[in-house]
Write a protein that holds these residues in place. Sequence first.
Motif, PDB file in Angstrom:
ATOM      1  N   UNK A  91       0.868  -1.184   0.000  1.00  0.00           N
ATOM      2  CA  UNK A  91       0.000   0.000   0.000  1.00  0.00           C
ATOM      3  C   UNK A  91       0.899   1.227   0.000  1.00  0.00           C
ATOM      4  N   UNK A  92       0.426   2.327  -0.520  1.00  0.00           N
ATOM      5  CA  UNK A  92       1.239   3.545  -0.464  1.00  0.00           C
ATOM      6  C   UNK A  92       1.650   3.841   0.970  1.00  0.00           C
ATOM      7  N   UNK A  93       2.924   4.155   1.140  1.00  0.00           N
ATOM      8  CA  UNK A  93       3.426   4.484   2.461  1.00  0.00           C
ATOM      9  C   UNK A  93       3.911   3.288   3.245  1.00  0.00           C
TER      10      UNK A  93
ATOM     11  N   UNK B 240       6.113   4.813  -1.765  1.00  0.00           N
ATOM     12  CA  UNK B 240       5.919   6.156  -1.219  1.00  0.00           C
ATOM     13  C   UNK B 240       4.438   6.450  -1.027  1.00  0.00           C
ATOM     14  N   UNK B 241       4.193   7.457  -0.191  1.00  0.00           N
ATOM     15  CA  UNK B 241       2.814   7.718   0.235  1.00  0.00           C
ATOM     16  C   UNK B 241       1.873   7.946  -0.939  1.00  0.00           C
TER      17      UNK B 241
END
Lengths: 518, 305
Positions: free
Chosen positions: A397-399, A457-458
């Motif tokens: 998942x992002x982040x 990354x987020x």
Amino acid sequence: MKLLPILLMVLLPLMSFPAGADFSSLAVLNEISGKVAKPGDLVEFSFTLEKGYNTSESTSVTFFLEKVPENWTAGIYADGTQVSQITLPEEAGEKELTLKVRVPENEKDGAYPVKIGLRPYGESIRNYDTVYQEFTVTIDRNAMSNMEIYSDIPGKKTHPGIPVSFGATVENKYKSRANFQIYLVSKPEGWGVDLLSTDGTRITRLGVPGEGNQQFSVTVNPPLNATKGDYEVLVAACPEKSNQSVLLPLSVTINPEMAKNEDLSAYVEFNSSIVGLAIRPEKTAKFAVSLRSRYDQPLKLNLKVLSQPEGWNTEFVTDDDEDERLSSFMLGAGEEQAFIVKVKPFLNATSGLYPITVAAVSGNRTVSRQLEVNINNNLENAELLKVDSNPSELTLNPGSSSEIRINVENRGNDPLEDVTLEINEVTGITSQIQGFGTIEELEAGESKTIPVQITANANAGSGVKEIFVRAKSDDLVSSEKSIKVNVEKSSSSGLLGIALLGFAIIVLVFVVRKFGRR
Amino acid sequence: MSTKMKNKSLDIKNVFHVAQKEFADLVSGSLFLTLIATYTLIIFVFSWRSVHLGEHTGSEFTLMSGFSGVTGVTRQIGWFSPLIGIALGFDTIIKERKSGSLNVLLTHPVFRDNIIAGKMLGIMGILMTVIIFSTIVPVGTILIFSGIHMSETELLRITAFIVFNFLYVLIFAEVAILLSTVANDAEDSLVYNVIIWLSICIVSGSIIIATASIVTGQSDPYELASKIITISPLHHYSEISVGEIDLSWGGINNEPVIEGVFDTRFTLFQWFNEFWSNLLFLIIAPLLLFILSFLTFLRRDISTG
């Protein structure tokens, strides 16, 4: 006239005949009874002593010096040993003997007789007549010497500060072994001259066998500030107990420059038995090359890469240690220096033929060699160094982040040093090699694991992103291992966020409407 | 005994009546609505920014890092949330006193202590509403824009953050009530409150460093400054939330071991062991201020003059 034969017949039996072979028990035979010598020389006369008539009995002989010039010394030698008596056995009919006469150094020119006597003795000897033999030594200071000193190459060219060596030979024309003084007569000021034996030690005297020769060398070291020109070094040899020297002039020409019209290739050969190699782009081409000097002086050579394709790397290394980078070396006269040219292609090089020109440079002169690397992506990859990933696919998942383990295996037969991981990143994905990320030494057949943290990354966009990992050592580069990172934005999280915001607003409105004043 | 219990029940009922009235007055006021809208907008913007900057840091981005860290919203909450407490409390007594409604209220069977307690309870209710709302907004914003998951641990830590953020803002609300009690008019009270807010939340770090530097003669008087700063509520809020000594502008820098309640590398027990004293300060300080406000109000002349 008729009385003459009668007179001879009467007188002849009355004459005392000298001892002769026909009538004596001994006979002395010699071919040379006179020699020319210089003061101080040792003069040798050979003669043969034989039984004078047919007898099978052994015969003993006593020698003595009947007449020797004043201050001269002489002796009779048999088989290298001075003797005063000898016996000719029954079975031997003759004996080789030598008369050695030493001439005083201050003797005047002139003819000097040396007379020896031989007297048989023993029970079986009935005739005790003494046999005499005379030799003559003529002293002549202007006579030719009995020695020679010479050099096959008495003239050489060199550079200031660079020593040059001459081979020299002393020839002894005496029949017996003689010692000679070797010494330096003259040299240019500030120059160094060494007289060396064949094993490199400094010499002052040289022993030379009779009628033989002995070699030595003369090393001449011109100073650094020696100017251009011809110089002479004078070396001399002189028999011991004699003041008669023979000179050896040696010529040294100082010429600081090579011939202007000659390229370095005239003096140095740049050899490579293999000039073309076909490799995969991740491999390194190694060319065994050598430089051989034809020049008579040492040369300092700088190694350079004159041309190579962009992004390629060419290095010069020694045969023994490929970690040592060669940049220059001294090549002695006639010497050959072997080394390796390592060519590392650009990783993304496409198939084709790529020329690389390497050169040895001395001053502004160059000798070059063109090498060719044929990049062929279709060549089978030996996979001596292999990387693998566990897992090779992951979803983030992002982040969020996850750790993968990269396994590096040395499939070759040689240990590899400083194996490092290289990761080709893509936008939105960050990778961090845990620890130092370098394996100092990976033995043959050994495999090691390096953990790598992969972070989405987020605000990384959704979708499958591919990153590539490869391992690299000084000599090898592994093929790239693909790792697929599937970035999935959590739809439930987005909905939860919207729900939270909506809930907060609804509650706020509710509170205001419920509890606020109307 | 029965009469005493009855009186006590009546007092509590009165307190709740006053609190309800105060809550209703505040929640329907334009000032409150404007304030909460502005504050929410600020927090929303900084929440979005924290997600945006998370891309460039390269490190793992979580809901917690959206709050804490250099790009987190905790700093902005620490700066601006006290304004809510000030806005709610700066005129709560003086307004009633000036309008004469306080005297009218006292004609009813309501005592002074019922009034001050009720007002404080009302303000606390509003504050809790605002704090919960203003915490849900960044959580929702970060979840929407980043798509990351929220775990139970993170939910628990955000709940803890709401509690001590409430206590932190309550300090400024209590100060505002106290100043509202002693000030002659609302404007004066507001000015005093704004000065206190600026001094504590914005420039306290710079002032303390300058003071410590003058006292010690050192250019970097970390030791003394870190002692002086313990009187600042922002320091305790900062320690608890992100582990830093100071969040004010130009404040004292440090590298904490535990980066506050949002540092998921450590358990909440470890966090509590490290920061219990700061939490104690945030509990005791509003209590003391409440008592002080209570006593001041009881002794205060509440005539309209």
